[in-house]
Write an enzyme that holds these catalytic residues in place. Structure first.
Site, PDB file in Angstrom:
ATOM      1  N   TYR A 156       0.538  -1.301   0.294  1.00 44.93           N
ATOM      2  CA  TYR A 156      -0.058  -0.156   0.432  1.00 44.93           C
ATOM      3  C   TYR A 156       0.886   1.084   0.092  1.00 44.93           C
ATOM      4  CZ  TYR A 156      -4.113  -2.919   1.240  1.00 44.93           C
ATOM      5  OH  TYR A 156      -4.702  -4.214   1.518  1.00 44.93           O
TER       6      TYR A 156
ATOM      7  N   PHE B  70     -12.983  -5.054   1.457  1.00 42.53           N
ATOM      8  CA  PHE B  70     -14.094  -3.751   1.055  1.00 42.53           C
ATOM      9  C   PHE B  70     -15.038  -4.425   1.209  1.00 42.53           C
ATOM     10  CE2 PHE B  70     -11.427  -4.623  -3.805  1.00 42.53           C
ATOM     11  CZ  PHE B  70     -10.557  -3.158  -3.271  1.00 42.53           C
ATOM     12  N   PRO B  71     -15.216  -4.602   2.376  1.00 44.71           N
ATOM     13  CA  PRO B  71     -16.698  -4.514   3.455  1.00 44.71           C
ATOM     14  C   PRO B  71     -17.838  -3.280   2.753  1.00 44.71           C
ATOM     15  CG  PRO B  71     -15.187  -3.280   4.895  1.00 44.71           C
ATOM     16  CD  PRO B  71     -14.231  -4.115   3.948  1.00 44.71           C
ATOM     17  N   LEU B  72     -17.250  -2.505   2.278  1.00 42.66           N
ATOM     18  CA  LEU B  72     -18.644  -1.490   2.373  1.00 42.66           C
ATOM     19  C   LEU B  72     -18.184  -1.875   0.338  1.00 42.66           C
ATOM     20  CD1 LEU B  72     -17.537   1.317   5.273  1.00 42.66           C
ATOM     21  CD2 LEU B  72     -19.681  -0.774   4.378  1.00 42.66           C
TER      22      LEU B  72
ATOM     23  N   GLY C   7     -22.681  -4.441 -12.745  1.00 42.25           N
ATOM     24  CA  GLY C   7     -22.827  -5.583 -11.630  1.00 42.25           C
ATOM     25  C   GLY C   7     -22.240  -4.992 -10.488  1.00 42.25           C
TER      26      GLY C   7
ATOM     27  N   PRO D 248     -24.617  -0.528  -6.826  1.00 40.62           N
ATOM     28  CA  PRO D 248     -25.841  -1.045  -6.549  1.00 40.62           C
ATOM     29  C   PRO D 248     -26.337  -0.811  -7.787  1.00 40.62           C
ATOM     30  CG  PRO D 248     -24.586   0.158  -4.679  1.00 40.62           C
ATOM     31  CD  PRO D 248     -23.771   0.528  -6.033  1.00 40.62           C
TER      32      PRO D 248
END
Length: 305
Positions: free
Chosen positions: A61, A212-214, A231, A234
């Site tokens: 990163y 990428f939980p959000l 896809g 949302p």
């Protein structure tokens, strides 16, 4: 108080279930320094103040930027802080993430993480395999790569081993070489492709840590999603359900998504990342949100809309 409660990693290391992911600390494309280093340092320090005891990072990163910021902000580290990092990938001149999982390369990456973070031993090291499609698998055989990390664990440079971007079969193969403490695959409200891996982790008592939980920030309203492939963003139906659930619970979309993840399974750990102090506070507040059963059912079916 630890955010979201704790999970006993490998049955012996307490780790906060709502942690912080450092991927958004560097500049655009996860490259170079942030535009405002002072804010990045403040976010890290505030995360710990709020009760975060689980930081997820990688020397890729930046490269090096996230780890350097973590050390500058938090070293010497709190006794209860668990820092997880990933190896098996490096950055190339085009800023891409490239597989680098040969034993010598992995040893170099582990040593670089140790040096940058100012540690004598890494709490948790994931082997980034890329089986979920974000990266091509390295040419080095999977067992050889994981075996190299197992050797570094025996030497005392690593406390626990993890896997990232793997299948159930790879999890089983790795567990025959050395204990696997955690798995980090892509998984969130809009993408349940790793459901089988989550269930395998439950059976084994292994932490499941969705990256990428959000949905890479797509669960926050107002973002421009017009250039994304079909896809990825949302749908109108998904946004409607999210907003209805959020309104009923006096919460934001992001908070609903994180609360749903934490309630999905007791082995799930969430690591939302942000460079924004406001979003950090918003994410932390999700630890206190318990969704009613009917709202959970609506969210369980969200990926089918």
């Amino acid at each position: 108080m630890t955010l979201g409660g704790t999970f006993q990693l490998a049955g012996e290391l307490p780790v906060g279930r709502l942690g912080y992911g450092a991927m958004q600390l560097p500049g655009p494309q996860v490259w170079g320094p942030p535009a405002d280093p002072g804010t990045a340092l403040a976010v890290l320090r505030r995360a710990v103040e709020l009760g975060v005891t689980h930081l997820d990072t990688s020397d890729a990163y930046g490269p090096h930027v996230a780890n350097d910021l973590i050390r500058q902000a938090l070293h010497p580290y709190p006794d209860d802080l668990v820092i997880a990092t990933k190896v098996g990938v490096v950055r190339d001149e085009w800023r891409s993430f490239e597989a680098a999982a040969e034993p010598d390369a992995l040893r170099e990456q582990v040593e670089e993480n140790l040096a940058r973070l100012g540690l004598a031993r890494l709490d948790l090291v994931y082997l980034r395999v890329g089986g979920d499609g974000l990266l091509f698998p390295a040419e080095t055989p999977f067992a050889e790569s994981f075996g190299a990390l197992a050797d570094l664990r025996r030497r005392g440079l690593i406390r626990h081993l993890g896997l990232s971007g793997v299948s159930v079969e790879q999890l089983k193969e790795a567990a025959e070489i050395a204990p696997v403490a955690a798995v980090q695959n892509r998984y969130h409200l809009l993408d349940r492709g790793s459901e089988d891996v989550l269930r395998a982790c439950e059976e084994r008592g292994v932490a499941f840590v969705p990256y990428f939980p959000l949905s890479a920030g797509l669960l926050r309203p107002g973002l421009d999603t017009s250039q994304l492939p079909p896809g990825m963003a949302p749908t109108a139906g998904q946004e409607r359900v999210l907003d209805e659930v959020a309104a009923r619970n006096g919460a934001t979309r992001a908070q609903v998504a994180l609360a749903w993840l934490l309630g999905r399974s007791p082995v799930v750990l969430a690591i939302p990342g942000t460079g924004s102090p406001a979003h950090l506070e918003e994410n932390a507040a999700a630890a206190g949100l318990t969704l009613p059963a009917d709202d959970r059912a609506a969210l369980d079916a969200l990926h089918t809309l």
